[in-house]
Design a protein around this motif. Structure first.
Motif, PDB file in Angstrom:
ATOM      1  N   TRP A 235       0.798  -1.233   0.000  1.00  0.00           N
ATOM      2  CA  TRP A 235       0.000   0.000   0.000  1.00  0.00           C
ATOM      3  C   TRP A 235       0.829   1.281   0.000  1.00  0.00           C
ATOM      4  N   PRO A 236       2.002   1.338   0.652  1.00  0.00           N
ATOM      5  CA  PRO A 236       2.762   2.595   0.525  1.00  0.00           C
ATOM      6  C   PRO A 236       3.155   2.892  -0.923  1.00  0.00           C
ATOM      7  N   GLY A 237       3.403   1.848  -1.690  1.00  0.00           N
ATOM      8  CA  GLY A 237       3.727   2.031  -3.099  1.00  0.00           C
ATOM      9  C   GLY A 237       2.538   2.551  -3.886  1.00  0.00           C
ATOM     10  N   TRP A 238       1.329   2.153  -3.508  1.00  0.00           N
ATOM     11  CA  TRP A 238       0.126   2.658  -4.158  1.00  0.00           C
ATOM     12  C   TRP A 238      -0.005   4.152  -3.929  1.00  0.00           C
ATOM     13  N   VAL A 239       0.258   4.563  -2.698  1.00  0.00           N
ATOM     14  CA  VAL A 239       0.191   5.996  -2.372  1.00  0.00           C
ATOM     15  C   VAL A 239       1.254   6.751  -3.162  1.00  0.00           C
ATOM     16  N   ALA A 240       2.467   6.213  -3.188  1.00  0.00           N
ATOM     17  CA  ALA A 240       3.555   6.860  -3.931  1.00  0.00           C
ATOM     18  C   ALA A 240       3.233   6.926  -5.424  1.00  0.00           C
ATOM     19  N   ALA A 241       2.702   5.845  -5.979  1.00  0.00           N
ATOM     20  CA  ALA A 241       2.364   5.821  -7.408  1.00  0.00           C
ATOM     21  C   ALA A 241       1.329   6.902  -7.733  1.00  0.00           C
ATOM     22  N   PHE A 242       0.328   7.016  -6.872  1.00  0.00           N
ATOM     23  CA  PHE A 242      -0.703   8.028  -7.096  1.00  0.00           C
ATOM     24  C   PHE A 242      -0.132   9.435  -6.987  1.00  0.00           C
ATOM     25  N   MET A 243       0.597   9.705  -5.916  1.00  0.00           N
ATOM     26  CA  MET A 243       1.139  11.048  -5.681  1.00  0.00           C
ATOM     27  C   MET A 243       2.159  11.441  -6.758  1.00  0.00           C
ATOM     28  N   LEU A 244       3.053  10.530  -7.102  1.00  0.00           N
ATOM     29  CA  LEU A 244       4.053  10.846  -8.127  1.00  0.00           C
ATOM     30  C   LEU A 244       3.405  11.057  -9.488  1.00  0.00           C
ATOM     31  N   PHE A 245       2.424  10.207  -9.833  1.00  0.00           N
ATOM     32  CA  PHE A 245       1.758  10.392 -11.112  1.00  0.00           C
ATOM     33  C   PHE A 245       1.079  11.747 -11.173  1.00  0.00           C
ATOM     34  N   ARG A 246       0.356  12.120 -10.123  1.00  0.00           N
ATOM     35  CA  ARG A 246      -0.321  13.420 -10.130  1.00  0.00           C
ATOM     36  C   ARG A 246       0.711  14.553 -10.208  1.00  0.00           C
ATOM     37  N   LEU A 247       1.827  14.428  -9.502  1.00  0.00           N
ATOM     38  CA  LEU A 247       2.884  15.447  -9.543  1.00  0.00           C
ATOM     39  C   LEU A 247       3.384  15.647 -10.975  1.00  0.00           C
ATOM     40  N   PHE A 248       3.734  14.563 -11.645  1.00  0.00           N
ATOM     41  CA  PHE A 248       4.270  14.683 -13.002  1.00  0.00           C
ATOM     42  C   PHE A 248       3.198  15.120 -13.996  1.00  0.00           C
ATOM     43  N   ASP A 249       1.972  14.665 -13.792  1.00  0.00           N
ATOM     44  CA  ASP A 249       0.892  15.039 -14.708  1.00  0.00           C
ATOM     45  C   ASP A 249       0.541  16.519 -14.577  1.00  0.00           C
ATOM     46  N   ILE A 250       0.534  17.025 -13.367  1.00  0.00           N
ATOM     47  CA  ILE A 250       0.154  18.422 -13.147  1.00  0.00           C
ATOM     48  C   ILE A 250       1.274  19.385 -13.527  1.00  0.00           C
ATOM     49  N   THR A 251       2.516  19.056 -13.154  1.00  0.00           N
ATOM     50  CA  THR A 251       3.622  19.991 -13.401  1.00  0.00           C
ATOM     51  C   THR A 251       4.096  19.978 -14.845  1.00  0.00           C
ATOM     52  N   LYS A 252       3.899  18.863 -15.536  1.00  0.00           N
ATOM     53  CA  LYS A 252       4.256  18.748 -16.967  1.00  0.00           C
ATOM     54  C   LYS A 252       5.736  19.040 -17.225  1.00  0.00           C
ATOM     55  N   TRP A 253       6.604  18.496 -16.387  1.00  0.00           N
ATOM     56  CA  TRP A 253       8.038  18.679 -16.568  1.00  0.00           C
ATOM     57  C   TRP A 253       8.552  17.942 -17.801  1.00  0.00           C
ATOM     58  N   GLY A 254       9.522  18.541 -18.461  1.00  0.00           N
ATOM     59  CA  GLY A 254      10.271  17.896 -19.546  1.00  0.00           C
ATOM     60  C   GLY A 254       9.404  17.295 -20.630  1.00  0.00           C
ATOM     61  N   PRO A 255       9.600  16.004 -20.906  1.00  0.00           N
ATOM     62  CA  PRO A 255       8.883  15.368 -22.009  1.00  0.00           C
ATOM     63  C   PRO A 255       7.365  15.295 -21.786  1.00  0.00           C
ATOM     64  N   VAL A 256       6.925  15.372 -20.542  1.00  0.00           N
ATOM     65  CA  VAL A 256       5.481  15.383 -20.282  1.00  0.00           C
ATOM     66  C   VAL A 256       4.879  16.647 -20.898  1.00  0.00           C
ATOM     67  N   GLY A 257       5.527  17.776 -20.687  1.00  0.00           N
ATOM     68  CA  GLY A 257       5.073  19.040 -21.262  1.00  0.00           C
ATOM     69  C   GLY A 257       5.187  19.053 -22.777  1.00  0.00           C
ATOM     70  N   TRP A 258       6.262  18.448 -23.295  1.00  0.00           N
ATOM     71  CA  TRP A 258       6.418  18.361 -24.756  1.00  0.00           C
ATOM     72  C   TRP A 258       5.226  17.628 -25.366  1.00  0.00           C
ATOM     73  N   ALA A 259       4.867  16.494 -24.783  1.00  0.00           N
ATOM     74  CA  ALA A 259       3.741  15.715 -25.317  1.00  0.00           C
ATOM     75  C   ALA A 259       2.444  16.509 -25.208  1.00  0.00           C
ATOM     76  N   ASP A 260       2.257  17.186 -24.089  1.00  0.00           N
ATOM     77  CA  ASP A 260       1.036  17.977 -23.894  1.00  0.00           C
ATOM     78  C   ASP A 260       0.922  19.094 -24.924  1.00  0.00           C
ATOM     79  N   ARG A 261       2.056  19.699 -25.277  1.00  0.00           N
ATOM     80  CA  ARG A 261       2.050  20.808 -26.237  1.00  0.00           C
ATOM     81  C   ARG A 261       1.828  20.368 -27.689  1.00  0.00           C
ATOM     82  N   ARG A 262       1.808  19.083 -27.942  1.00  0.00           N
ATOM     83  CA  ARG A 262       1.545  18.602 -29.304  1.00  0.00           C
ATOM     84  C   ARG A 262       0.195  19.111 -29.801  1.00  0.00           C
TER      85      ARG A 262
END
Length: 162
Positions: free
Chosen positions: A102-129
């Motif tokens: 379960w701690p990994g589930w919490v980490a997976a959720f929190m990290l995914f939301r962090l990267f999805d919201i902040t759109k760092w690096g290649p995440v932002g590149w894909a979003d800007r397509r």
């Protein structure tokens, strides 16, 4: 059917923060896939939801000025399921219950939301397509980043605290 898929059974219409609701909905459905078909079932489910999501997103935004409406959350589901891959394989390899990590589930959720919201690096590149593939791809990349983060955190936990 297009709206049903793109909004992940209409979860995308929940307010506020439909993306977070989509990510939350991905957790029990991802667990269900793991329980039914193991870690490879989750991988196959992820590939399937990505393909269906790309198809539904393409049709839902056709002719619209908004290339990424907030109610489309199937992309969050695909990305969140990718973030769960290390947990699925880790639990299966250890012979542990998926929920025991379960701690990994919490980490997976929190990290995914962090990267999805902040759109760092290649995440932002894909979003800007600005196209349906970009809508899906930014969350896939965020999911990969989150999965790597889950592995790193698990390694630190087991190396330092165990």
């Amino acid at each position: 059917m297009i709206r049903f898929i793109a909004t992940f059974a209409f979860v995308g219409y929940l307010k506020p923060a439909p993306g977070t609701w989509g990510s939350l909905a991905a957790l029990p459905t991802g667990l269900g896939l793991m329980l039914l078909a193991g870690p490879w079932g989750l991988v196959l489910g992820t590939l399937t939801i990505f393909a269906l999501g790309l198809w539904a997103t393409t049709r839902m935004i056709a002719g619209s000025a908004n290339h990424d409406p907030s109610e489309i959350v199937v992309d969050e589901v695909a990305g969140q399921w990718i973030a769960l891959w290390p947990l699925a394989f880790g639990a299966a390899n250890a012979g542990a219950a998926y929920t025991a990590l379960w701690p990994g589930w919490v980490a997976a959720f929190m990290l995914f939301r962090l990267f999805d919201i902040t759109k760092w690096g290649p995440v932002g590149w894909a979003d800007r397509r600005g196209d349906p593939l970009g809508v899906m791809l930014d969350d896939v990349i965020a999911g990969v980043f989150a999965a790597v983060g889950v592995v790193i955190l698990a390694g630190l936990f087991h190396a330092v605290l165990m």
